[in-house]
Motif scaffolding. Sequence first.
Motif, PDB file in Angstrom:
ATOM      1  N   THR A   1       0.887  -1.158   0.000  1.00 45.56           N
ATOM      2  CA  THR A   1       0.000   0.000   0.000  1.00 45.56           C
ATOM      3  C   THR A   1       0.931   1.215   0.000  1.00 45.56           C
ATOM      4  O   THR A   1       2.146   1.068   0.102  1.00 45.56           O
ATOM      5  CB  THR A   1      -0.963  -0.030   1.216  1.00 45.56           C
ATOM      6  OG1 THR A   1      -1.737   1.180   1.231  1.00 45.56           O
ATOM      7  CG2 THR A   1      -0.223  -0.144   2.551  1.00 45.56           C
TER       8      THR A   1
ATOM      9  N   ARG B   1       1.233  -8.564  -1.257  1.00 47.14           N
ATOM     10  CA  ARG B   1       1.030  -8.925   0.158  1.00 47.14           C
ATOM     11  C   ARG B   1       1.225 -10.420   0.256  1.00 47.14           C
ATOM     12  O   ARG B   1       0.544 -11.178  -0.450  1.00 47.14           O
ATOM     13  CB  ARG B   1      -0.385  -8.532   0.621  1.00 47.14           C
ATOM     14  CG  ARG B   1      -0.570  -7.028   0.660  1.00 47.14           C
ATOM     15  CD  ARG B   1      -1.944  -6.615   1.157  1.00 47.14           C
ATOM     16  NE  ARG B   1      -2.081  -5.166   1.045  1.00 47.14           N
ATOM     17  CZ  ARG B   1      -3.192  -4.497   1.302  1.00 47.14           C
ATOM     18  NH1 ARG B   1      -4.278  -5.133   1.698  1.00 47.14           N
ATOM     19  NH2 ARG B   1      -3.220  -3.186   1.173  1.00 47.14           N
TER      20      ARG B   1
ATOM     21  N   GLU C   1       0.517   4.653   1.662  1.00 48.00           N
ATOM     22  CA  GLU C   1       0.323   5.832   2.523  1.00 48.00           C
ATOM     23  C   GLU C   1       1.628   6.594   2.749  1.00 48.00           C
ATOM     24  O   GLU C   1       1.680   7.818   2.653  1.00 48.00           O
ATOM     25  CB  GLU C   1      -0.267   5.432   3.883  1.00 48.00           C
ATOM     26  CG  GLU C   1      -1.773   5.201   3.895  1.00 48.00           C
ATOM     27  CD  GLU C   1      -2.167   3.833   3.355  1.00 48.00           C
ATOM     28  OE1 GLU C   1      -1.275   3.008   3.082  1.00 48.00           O
ATOM     29  OE2 GLU C   1      -3.382   3.594   3.188  1.00 48.00           O
TER      30      GLU C   1
ATOM     31  N   GLU D   1     -15.228  -8.224  -0.606  1.00 45.95           N
ATOM     32  CA  GLU D   1     -14.838  -6.824  -0.415  1.00 45.95           C
ATOM     33  C   GLU D   1     -14.131  -6.333  -1.681  1.00 45.95           C
ATOM     34  O   GLU D   1     -13.024  -6.745  -1.977  1.00 45.95           O
ATOM     35  CB  GLU D   1     -13.887  -6.731   0.788  1.00 45.95           C
ATOM     36  CG  GLU D   1     -13.340  -5.355   1.010  1.00 45.95           C
ATOM     37  CD  GLU D   1     -12.062  -5.361   1.865  1.00 45.95           C
ATOM     38  OE1 GLU D   1     -11.897  -6.242   2.722  1.00 45.95           O
ATOM     39  OE2 GLU D   1     -11.233  -4.464   1.638  1.00 45.95           O
TER      40      GLU D   1
HETATM   41  N1  5CA Z   1      -4.338   1.761   1.556  1.00 42.81           N
HETATM   42  C1  5CA Z   1      -5.668   1.255   1.730  1.00 42.81           C
HETATM   43  C2  5CA Z   1      -6.651   1.929   0.866  1.00 42.81           C
HETATM   44  S1  5CA Z   1      -5.953   2.561  -0.547  1.00 42.81           S
HETATM   45  C3  5CA Z   1      -5.686  -0.235   1.520  1.00 42.81           C
HETATM   46  O1  5CA Z   1      -4.681  -0.847   1.217  1.00 42.81           O
HETATM   47  N2  5CA Z   1      -6.850  -0.828   1.683  1.00 42.81           N
HETATM   48  S2  5CA Z   1      -7.143  -2.393   1.635  1.00 42.81           S
HETATM   49  O2  5CA Z   1      -6.171  -3.127   2.347  1.00 42.81           O
HETATM   50  O3  5CA Z   1      -8.487  -2.557   2.083  1.00 42.81           O
HETATM   51  O4  5CA Z   1      -7.064  -2.843   0.145  1.00 42.81           O
HETATM   52  C4  5CA Z   1      -7.875  -2.228  -0.821  1.00 42.81           C
HETATM   53  C5  5CA Z   1      -8.590  -3.257  -1.675  1.00 42.81           C
HETATM   54  O5  5CA Z   1      -7.644  -4.105  -2.323  1.00 42.81           O
HETATM   55  C6  5CA Z   1      -9.475  -4.201  -0.901  1.00 42.81           C
HETATM   56  O6  5CA Z   1     -10.748  -3.642  -0.674  1.00 42.81           O
HETATM   57  C7  5CA Z   1      -9.546  -5.398  -1.829  1.00 42.81           C
HETATM   58  O7  5CA Z   1     -10.579  -5.210  -2.800  1.00 42.81           O
HETATM   59  C8  5CA Z   1      -8.219  -5.377  -2.528  1.00 42.81           C
HETATM   60  N3  5CA Z   1      -7.319  -6.412  -1.977  1.00 42.81           N
HETATM   61  C9  5CA Z   1      -6.735  -6.429  -0.754  1.00 42.81           C
HETATM   62  N4  5CA Z   1      -5.992  -7.541  -0.609  1.00 42.81           N
HETATM   63  C10 5CA Z   1      -6.096  -8.250  -1.756  1.00 42.81           C
HETATM   64  C11 5CA Z   1      -5.557  -9.488  -2.226  1.00 42.81           C
HETATM   65  N5  5CA Z   1      -4.751 -10.222  -1.481  1.00 42.81           N
HETATM   66  N6  5CA Z   1      -5.882  -9.912  -3.477  1.00 42.81           N
HETATM   67  C12 5CA Z   1      -6.698  -9.159  -4.256  1.00 42.81           C
HETATM   68  N7  5CA Z   1      -7.224  -7.987  -3.864  1.00 42.81           N
HETATM   69  C13 5CA Z   1      -6.946  -7.532  -2.641  1.00 42.81           C
END
Ligand code: 5CA
Length: 440
Positions: A109, A140, A111, A281
Amino acid sequence: MRLSRYFLPVLKENPSEAQIVSHRLMLRAGMIRQASSGIYSWLPLGFRVLKRIEQIVREEQDAAGCLELLMPTIQSADLWRESGRYEDYGKEMLRIQDRHEREMLYGPTNEELITTIFRSEVKSYKELPKLLYHIQWKFRDEVRPRFGVMRGREFLMKDSYSFDIDQAGARRAYNKMFVAYLRTFARMGLKAIPMQADTGPIGGDLSHEFIVLAETGESGVFCDKALVDRDVLSQEVDYDVDLQPIVDSWTAPYAATDEKHDAARFDALPAGQQLSARGIEVGHIFYFGTKYSEPLKAQVAGPDGNPVTVHMGSYGIGVSRLLGAIIEASHDDAGIIWPDAVAPFDIGIIDLKPDDAACASLCSDLYGRLRAAGREVLYDDTADRAGAKFATMDLIGLPWQVVVGPRGAKNGVVELKRRATGEKQEVALDAALGRLIPNG
Ligand code: 5CA
């Protein structure tokens, strides 16, 4: 695109590694291939859909006044030490060393990085508010990568970041993203419901997840049924006016993920209004005040000249995950049913007998005219059996199919099939073109 020249490695059998329908169909339709656990190559058909989804996300971000930039995938560990998250993030973060033994990481991410860009360049409250985003790959190291692109290790995310002088300003940014997200998902044919959610490693005390209801979803969710079939797109949005009333109209009815579930409030709903389900989500928005701007010293001069620490939020959309979510929401036993707005091609032409002169000539005439009108067409000009051609076309889920056989070709007649309903019609070539070319 002529299928004979395309790269569409469809699978007849169900791949054993795929546990959910979207993963199965993406492999079978030749959209993705696993490179290693939770990491995928995007083949031409899948890549087309990914680009279309990305473009809808981009258009709605732009409409909301968010500015696109591009930050790198690799970041410096020092940056994360400054915010205090380097240790906290734990094993999910992929840590890398360069040749000088400097510690780097593959960004999960952004930030930290965006905040340093902001603090170096923005000096006065007069330059606020600022809303910035990028669409970039993230990594991740998930404990359990699964369900294909739904929970990958490498995945494409749209992440936006807002910078405001105070909490009221940050709330306006949050509301813009809230409304932009409603529109973004609705344009893809999805019903995504904003729900109160836990903030996890991003932090902060206000957040909503946008959830698509699906049995295979990883989150348990609870909501008021009134939120499910709301019309989102019929009204234009003016992002310069106060959007709080729109946001309130969505947040007043009960909706929460299991981490934030308030059983007493839910049980107070009439039984017929209670919806307890599973969901995917697809987006998550956060307001976290000065959580990053404080340690990273992102300050601007306020109206009285004194430094003010900016208030921030971040707003994510799982761009690659959306392919899985859309397929979970839109498929049948024969395959994918793409909503028009994200389909890899608008129309598939099936030539049942390419060695028949009348068939070939009608198909190439149709193909040329549709393309001239700006439609994206996949033209099956291969020598495969009719049954296999039908199966492939249903599997890849293009919104329209035009079937051309020797008898029809002689009379200038084709069969038009709408994939979503299965409805078929024999029509003259011009009538088919009339249906397939909007305003044509
Ligand atoms: N920095 C914040 C907002 S920009 C952030 O990282 N939010 S998060 O962790 O919620 O991730 C944002 C979106 O990425 C999630 O709502 C989800 O749709 C997607 N996401 C998160 N992890 C994964 C993953 N392992 N595989 C696919 N999509 C993912």
